[in-house]
Design a protein around this motif. Structure first.
Motif, mmCIF file in Angstrom:
data_model
loop_
_atom_site.group_PDB
_atom_site.id
_atom_site.type_symbol
_atom_site.label_atom_id
_atom_site.label_comp_id
_atom_site.label_asym_id
_atom_site.label_seq_id
_atom_site.Cartn_x
_atom_site.Cartn_y
_atom_site.Cartn_z
ATOM 1 N N ASP A 130 -39.075 16.096 -12.860
ATOM 2 C CA ASP A 130 -37.950 16.068 -11.916
ATOM 3 C C ASP A 130 -37.472 17.489 -11.606
ATOM 4 N N CYS A 175 -39.947 28.719 -11.953
ATOM 5 C CA CYS A 175 -39.302 27.458 -12.314
ATOM 6 C C CYS A 175 -39.509 27.191 -13.799
ATOM 7 N N ASN A 177 -46.015 15.283 -9.064
ATOM 8 C CA ASN A 177 -44.764 15.517 -8.335
ATOM 9 C C ASN A 177 -44.772 16.790 -7.492
ATOM 10 N N THR A 178 -45.487 17.811 -7.947
ATOM 11 C CA THR A 178 -45.447 19.110 -7.243
ATOM 12 C C THR A 178 -46.662 19.356 -6.359
ATOM 13 N N VAL A 184 -39.313 22.751 -6.114
ATOM 14 C CA VAL A 184 -40.139 22.852 -4.903
ATOM 15 C C VAL A 184 -39.258 22.794 -3.661
ATOM 16 N N LYS A 185 -38.340 21.806 -3.638
ATOM 17 C CA LYS A 185 -37.446 21.654 -2.488
ATOM 18 C C LYS A 185 -36.530 22.873 -2.329
ATOM 19 N N GLU A 186 -36.008 23.360 -3.462
ATOM 20 C CA GLU A 186 -35.105 24.508 -3.441
ATOM 21 C C GLU A 186 -35.813 25.771 -2.939
ATOM 22 N N MET A 189 -39.941 19.092 -9.233
ATOM 23 C CA MET A 189 -39.860 18.551 -7.874
ATOM 24 C C MET A 189 -38.655 19.131 -7.131
ATOM 25 N N ARG A 190 -37.522 19.243 -7.841
ATOM 26 C CA ARG A 190 -36.338 19.820 -7.204
ATOM 27 C C ARG A 190 -36.519 21.320 -6.944
ATOM 28 N N GLU A 197 -38.550 26.015 -1.059
ATOM 29 C CA GLU A 197 -38.867 25.895 0.363
ATOM 30 C C GLU A 197 -37.617 26.097 1.218
ATOM 31 N N TYR A 198 -36.524 25.481 0.797
ATOM 32 C CA TYR A 198 -35.267 25.556 1.551
ATOM 33 C C TYR A 198 -34.769 26.994 1.652
#
Length: 444
Positions: free
Chosen positions: A170, A135, A211-212, A176-178, A173-174, A180-181
Motif C-alpha cells: 500500500d 520510497c 501494485n507498482t 507511485v501516485k505521489e 502504491m501511494r 507522479e503527481y
C-alpha cells in the motif's frame, strides 16, 4: 583492490607464455590448467570455470594462434574476449518508461547495503538528468526508514514514508501516485530484506511488484559473499523475476567470483557496481573494462569519465591562463591533490592505468597516499604569501614550515623540487611542445 588475487595469477600465467615465444599444445594445456585453478581460487562457479576454460582452450589450439608470430598475445586476446562474454558482453543500461515515469524496485537480503545503494542510485540518476524520489517500504527493520531518510537527505532526494502503515504494498502504491503527481520521473522503492530467502519475503515482494508494476527489479548483492551472492541472485530471479544486479563492495572483493559467475548462472546482467562507501561510489558495470582491469591492461575510459565528472571548466581555464603567464603557485599545486582525491584517490587512479594495474602493492599505494598528506601538511603550514611566491622560501622559512607540518626540512625541499618540476612540465604542455587533452590540463 578488486580482483587483485585473480589478476596477479592470470598475469603470471601470461608472463610465462610470453617468455616462450613459440607455443605448443602442451604449453596451452599447462596454461589452461593454471587459469582453471586461478578461477576456482577466485570462487568462480565450477560449471562456469569448466565451460570457460574449455572454450578458451579450443580457440587457443587453432592454427591461427599456434602459427602466429605472437601466439601468447593471441591467447591473451582470447581470454580477454571470453571474460567479456562471461560478464555479459556489453554494458547493460537501465530501462526507463517511454511515457516518462519509471519505477525501480530494489530487492535483496539484509546486510547487502540495499538501502545505501538506493541513495547511491538516486544520486547517480540525478547526475544524469533524472528527478528521482525514494520510497521506504521496509517496515520491519528497526530504523530502516530513518536510514533511508538520512541517505535521501545526503543526496538531496525526497523520501516517501508512512510510519503508521505496516502494509508495504500500500505504501509503494501511494508513493507511485505521489511521485507522479509531484512531477518526479523515477521512483526507487526500497523493500525489506531477510537474513535468508523465505516464502513470506517473496510473497510480500510479489505483492509490491503487482501494485507498482516496476519497469525494472534490481537485486542488490554483496560481492564479498562470493557464490552465496550468486545463489541468492538465482533464487530471487526464479521466484520474483529480476532484471539486473547491483553488486556492492566490489572494490573490496579481491577474488571476484561473484562478478564472474552472476551472468552465466542467472542469465541476468550486472548493471552497477558499488566501489566504495561514499554516496557517489556507484558505477555502471562495463564487462570489457572489467576484463581489461583483470588482465592488468588498465581502464582508461573509466579514468577519463571520472576526470570528466570532476572537471571544472572555470578552474581549467584559470590554470591555463596562469601557466601561460608562469603564475602556477603552490595553491594550484595543492588543488591538484584535491582533484585526485575527488577521483577516488591515488589507489583508484593507479588501478585504472595500463601497465600499473595489479603491479602496485597495497604498501606502495599507502605510501603514495601518505606522501600526498605530507605535501598537503607542508603547504598548509605556509603563509598565503609563501604559497603564491615560493621564491621567498629561504632557509629560515623552510625550517619554520617543517616544524609546523611535523616533517623534516628535507621533505620541504623535496616538495619544492616536485613543484618546480611540475611547473616546468605544465609550461611545456601549454607551450605547444607537447600536445595534451584539455581535459587533463588541471589533473597532472
Amino acid at each position: 583492490m578488486a580482483f587483485e588475487g585473480l589478476s596477479d595469477k592470470l598475469q603470471g600465467v601470461f608472463k610465462k607464455l610470453k617468455g616462450k615465444g613459440v607455443l605448443t599444445e602442451a604449453d596451452i594445456n599447462e596454461a589452461m590448467r593454471e587459469v582453471k585453478l586461478a578461477l576456482l581460487e577466485a570462487d568462480v562457479n565450477f560449471k562456469v570455470v569448466k565451460e570457460f576454460v574449455a572454450t578458451v582452450k579450443e580457440k587457443s589450439l587453432g592454427t591461427d594462434v599456434l602459427e602466429s608470430l605472437t601466439p601468447a598475445q593471441q591467447v591473451i586476446k582470447i581470454v580477454n574476449d571470453e571474460l567479456i562474454t562471461l560478464m555479459g558482453g556489453t554494458n547493460s543500461k537501465l530501462t526507463f518508461s517511454p511515457r516518462g515515469f519509471t519505477v525501480l524496485m530494489m530487492v535483496g537480503l539484509q546486510g547487502t547495503g540495499k538501502t545505501t545503494t538506493c541513495g547511491k542510485l538516486a544520486n547517480y540518476l540525478k547526475k544524469n538528468g533524472k528527478k528521482p524520489m525514494l520510497c521506504a517500504c521496509d517496515v520491519y527493520r528497526p530504523a530502516a526508514i530513518d536510514q533511508l531518510e538520512i541517505v535521501g537527505k545526503s543526496v538531496d532526494v525526497p523520501v516517501f514514508t508512512d510510519r503508521d502503515s505496516k502494509v508495504p504494498e500500500d505504501i509503494a502504491m501511494r508513493a507511485v501516485k505521489e511521485a507522479e503527481y509531484k512531477g518526479y520521473d523515477v521512483l526507487i522503492v526500497d523493500t525489506a530484506g531477510r537474513l535468508h530467502i523465505d516464502e513470506e519475503l517473496m510473497e510480500e515482494l510479489v505483492r509490491i511488484k503487482k501494485n507498482t508494476k516496476p519497469h525494472e527489479i534490481l537485486l542488490v548483492v554483496d560481492a564479498m559473499t562470493g557464490q552465496d551472492a550468486v545463489n541468492a541472485a538465482d533464487a530471487f530471479n526464479q521466484k520474483l523475476g529480476i532484471d539486473g544486479i547491483i553488486m556492492t563492495k566490489l572494490d573490496g572483493d579481491t577474488r571476484g567470483g561473484a562478478a564472474l559467475s552472476a551472468k552465466s548462472v542467472t542469465g541476468k546482467p550486472i548493471k552497477f557496481m558499488g566501489m566504495g562507501e561514499k554516496l557517489d561510489a556507484l558505477e555502471p558495470f562495463h564487462p570489457e573494462r572489467m576484463a581489461s582491469r583483470i588482465l592488468g591492461m588498465g581502464d582508461v575510459l573509466s579514468l577519463i569519465e571520472k576526470a570528466q565528472e570532476n572537471f571544472d571548466e572555470k578552474k581549467a581555464a584559470e590554470l591555463e591562463r596562469k601557466m601561460k603567464k608562469n603564475e602556477f603557485t603552490l595553491e594550484d599545486f595543492l588543488d591538484q591533490f584535491s582533484q585526485v582525491r575527488n577521483m577516488g584517490g591515488f589507489g583508484k587512479m593507479m588501478e585504472m592505468l595500463p601497465g600499473v594495474s595489479g603491479k602496485v602493492s597495497e604498501d606502495q599505494l599507502s605510501d603514495g597516499e601518505k606522501e600526498m598528506k605530507y605535501m598537503e601538511a607542508i603547504i598548509f603550514s605556509m603563509t598565503p604569501a609563501e604559497r603564491r611566491d615560493p621564491s621567498i622560501l629561504n632557509a629560515s622559512r623552510r625550517k619554520r614550515i617543517a616544524a609546523g607540518a611535523g616533517v623534516t626540512v628535507t621533505r620541504v625541499n623535496q616538495l619544492i623540487k616536485r613543484y618546480e618540476e611540475t611547473k616546468k612540465m605544465m609550461k611545456m604542455l601549454n607551450g605547444g611542445k607537447m600536445k595534451k587533452n584539455r581535459l587533463f590540463r588541471g589533473l597532472f
